[in-house]
Design an enzyme around this catalytic site. Structure first.
Site, mmCIF file in Angstrom:
data_model
loop_
_atom_site.group_PDB
_atom_site.id
_atom_site.type_symbol
_atom_site.label_atom_id
_atom_site.label_comp_id
_atom_site.label_asym_id
_atom_site.label_seq_id
_atom_site.Cartn_x
_atom_site.Cartn_y
_atom_site.Cartn_z
ATOM 1 N NE ARG A 27 51.920 128.328 40.390
ATOM 2 C CZ ARG A 27 51.146 127.250 40.466
ATOM 3 N NH1 ARG A 27 49.823 127.364 40.498
ATOM 4 N NH2 ARG A 27 51.685 126.044 40.541
ATOM 5 C CG HIS B 153 47.253 128.123 45.330
ATOM 6 N ND1 HIS B 153 48.458 128.680 44.984
ATOM 7 C CD2 HIS B 153 47.063 127.101 44.446
ATOM 8 C CE1 HIS B 153 48.980 128.024 43.956
ATOM 9 N NE2 HIS B 153 48.147 127.059 43.604
HETATM 10 P P1 NAP Z 1 49.728 123.249 30.421
HETATM 11 O O1 NAP Z 1 49.046 122.043 29.909
HETATM 12 O O2 NAP Z 1 51.218 123.329 30.332
HETATM 13 O O3 NAP Z 1 49.088 124.506 29.667
HETATM 14 C C1 NAP Z 1 49.639 125.778 29.708
HETATM 15 C C2 NAP Z 1 48.994 126.602 28.618
HETATM 16 O O4 NAP Z 1 49.468 127.952 28.702
HETATM 17 C C3 NAP Z 1 49.362 126.095 27.207
HETATM 18 O O5 NAP Z 1 48.244 126.166 26.376
HETATM 19 C C4 NAP Z 1 50.420 127.106 26.755
HETATM 20 O O6 NAP Z 1 50.495 127.279 25.365
HETATM 21 C C5 NAP Z 1 49.893 128.365 27.412
HETATM 22 N N1 NAP Z 1 50.937 129.364 27.524
HETATM 23 C C6 NAP Z 1 52.093 129.308 28.225
HETATM 24 N N2 NAP Z 1 52.802 130.442 28.064
HETATM 25 C C7 NAP Z 1 52.081 131.223 27.240
HETATM 26 C C8 NAP Z 1 52.289 132.504 26.680
HETATM 27 N N3 NAP Z 1 53.395 133.217 26.945
HETATM 28 N N4 NAP Z 1 51.351 132.994 25.858
HETATM 29 C C9 NAP Z 1 50.236 132.274 25.572
HETATM 30 N N5 NAP Z 1 49.977 131.055 26.068
HETATM 31 C C10 NAP Z 1 50.894 130.540 26.892
HETATM 32 O O7 NAP Z 1 49.368 123.492 31.939
HETATM 33 P P2 NAP Z 1 48.037 123.078 32.721
HETATM 34 O O8 NAP Z 1 48.173 121.712 33.248
HETATM 35 O O9 NAP Z 1 46.863 123.414 31.881
HETATM 36 O O10 NAP Z 1 48.130 124.065 33.983
HETATM 37 C C11 NAP Z 1 48.140 125.451 33.753
HETATM 38 C C12 NAP Z 1 48.525 126.204 35.005
HETATM 39 O O11 NAP Z 1 47.463 126.179 35.943
HETATM 40 C C13 NAP Z 1 49.707 125.643 35.803
HETATM 41 O O12 NAP Z 1 50.942 125.999 35.230
HETATM 42 C C14 NAP Z 1 49.504 126.276 37.145
HETATM 43 O O13 NAP Z 1 50.160 127.519 37.203
HETATM 44 C C15 NAP Z 1 47.996 126.493 37.208
HETATM 45 N N6 NAP Z 1 47.359 125.638 38.220
HETATM 46 C C16 NAP Z 1 46.782 126.220 39.285
HETATM 47 C C17 NAP Z 1 46.135 125.444 40.222
HETATM 48 C C18 NAP Z 1 45.404 126.070 41.363
HETATM 49 O O14 NAP Z 1 44.994 125.365 42.286
HETATM 50 N N7 NAP Z 1 45.173 127.369 41.341
HETATM 51 C C19 NAP Z 1 46.131 124.051 40.090
HETATM 52 C C20 NAP Z 1 46.744 123.486 39.000
HETATM 53 C C21 NAP Z 1 47.361 124.284 38.052
HETATM 54 P P3 NAP Z 1 50.940 126.053 24.402
HETATM 55 O O15 NAP Z 1 49.784 125.073 24.467
HETATM 56 O O16 NAP Z 1 51.080 126.657 23.071
HETATM 57 O O17 NAP Z 1 52.195 125.497 24.993
HETATM 58 C C1 GLV Z 2 48.768 123.944 41.866
HETATM 59 O O1 GLV Z 2 48.826 125.108 41.996
HETATM 60 C C2 GLV Z 2 49.336 123.223 40.778
HETATM 61 O O2 GLV Z 2 50.177 123.780 40.072
HETATM 62 O O3 GLV Z 2 48.966 122.046 40.591
#
Ligand code: NAP
Ligand code: GLV
Length: 314
Positions: A229, A277
């Site tokens: 983000r 994005h």
């Molecule tokens: P997720 O499965 O919830 O994974 C989040 C990871 O971040 C987990 O490993 C979590 O640790 C870690 N984390 C959170 N807070 C932290 C902190 N303070 N210190 C260290 N580690 C921390 O989410 P995801 O599905 O992988 O998606 C991740 C992010 O990608 C989304 O939240 C979104 O912002 C972004 N995203 C962007 C796009 C785009 O198009 N640019 C698309 C989709 C997603 P734990 O495992 O220990 O909980």
């Molecule tokens: C996109 O940014 C998502 O969070 O899936």
């Protein structure tokens, strides 16, 4: 029973068409044409206007149409106690993995230098290096971070990951918590952020942390890729570090203000790659199928999956 899309900044009609295709019998409505609000049991939202979700007296579940939920949690009137389900779907995950692998390889193979040479008809066969010369550090070892880590590992990169709770992934150095953050940074030539937007991750890609990254890699300075983000990166620090040599290059998909304003200096920087994005786009039909499957689970009393922990913020 009715389902409501609250998507003021998205093409809601496209989403309604997709949901109707997936679930022809579902009564699908689009905010602000909500009809009788008492009918609405389920809502999917992205940046819902304040008060809209709170005004649904029979709402049972809120769905995010992406993996991130910051766009929902920022609603100051978000009704308490209603579960929020986020997207965890292979289609979205694989799109992100493509993006991360593409941009790690783009920097690793110095594609920008090759493109600049071609534009000037220069045959410059500069030395290259093996993937194993580069350490990639992924902040966020969740659904997306783990998949990217595995693919990068398989390509031969040295891969580390950092999360709140410790993971165990074969061939990936897994670090956890604030106490191991500096160690993680010190090992990292290419920093990838796949973190959610939370109070703890705001501004994490700042000059102090960039200065802690490894300088032992083949480019002599680190590279940053942010697909998490935009709030995580301090744009002014990235520019300062690029201009004073503390950072070699950056790929940025997300920004604190989107669309990135036309006067941002990031647009014109020769070592910044900007994408709008789109690292992992939510495909309406795929995501609607996912949401509809979750509605059906809920209706027969099965537990919801991929629930958001509001206190953690993701
Ligand atoms: P997720 O499965 O919830 O994974 C989040 C990871 O971040 C987990 O490993 C979590 O640790 C870690 N984390 C959170 N807070 C932290 C902190 N303070 N210190 C260290 N580690 C921390 O989410 P995801 O599905 O992988 O998606 C991740 C992010 O990608 C989304 O939240 C979104 O912002 C972004 N995203 C962007 C796009 C785009 O198009 N640019 C698309 C989709 C997603 P734990 O495992 O220990 O909980
Ligand atoms: C996109 O940014 C998502 O969070 O899936």
């Amino acid at each position: 029973m009715a389902f409501l899309f609250v998507l003021p900044t998205w093409p809601a009609d496209v989403w309604k068409t997709a949901m109707t295709k997936v679930a022809p019998d579902l009564d699908v409505r689009i905010w602000p044409d909500m009809g009788q609000v008492e009918d609405i049991d389920y809502a999917a939202a992205w940046l819902p206007p304040s008060g809209v979700l709170k005004g649904l007296p029979n709402l049972k579940v809120i769905y995010s149409l992406g993996a991130g939920v910051d766009a929902i949690l920022k609603d100051p009137t978000l009704p308490e106690g209603i579960p929020i389900v986020r997207v965890n779907d292979d289609d979205l995950t694989k799109r992100m993995t493509e993006y991360v692998v593409l941009h790690v390889l783009m920097h690793h193979r110095q594609q920008q230098r090759i493109d600049a040479n071609q534009a000037r008809r220069i045959w410059d066969s500069f030395p290259t290096h093996a993937a194993s010369a580069l350490s990639v550090g992924i902040m966020g070892l969740g659904v997306m971070g783990q998949d990217s880590a595995l693919r990068l590992r398989d390509l031969g990169f040295r891969v580390a990951g950092w999360s709140r709770s410790r993971k165990a992934i074969e061939g990936v150095e897994c670090l956890a918590g604030v106490g191991e953050f500096d160690q993680f940074l010190a090992h990292t030539d290419v920093l990838v952020s796949l973190l959610p937007a939370t109070a703890e991750t705001d501004g994490i890609i700042n000059r102090t942390n960039i200065q802690k990254l490894s300088r032992k890699g083949p480019f002599g300075a680190p590279i940053v890729i942010n697909a998490g983000r935009g709030r995580q990166q301090v744009d002014a620090d990235i520019l300062t570090c690029l201009n004073n040599g503390e950072l070699y290059a950056a790929t940025l998909d997300v920004f604190a203000v989107e669309p990135l304003p036309a006067d941002s200096a990031l647009w014109a920087h020769p070592r910044v790659t900007i994408t709008p994005h789109t690292a992992a786009d939510s495909n309406p039909e795929v995501i609607c199928a996912y949401v509809h499957a979750q509605i059906k689970r809920h209706q027969v009393g099965q537990p919801l999956v991929n629930l958001v922990d509001r206190a953690r913020g993701y």
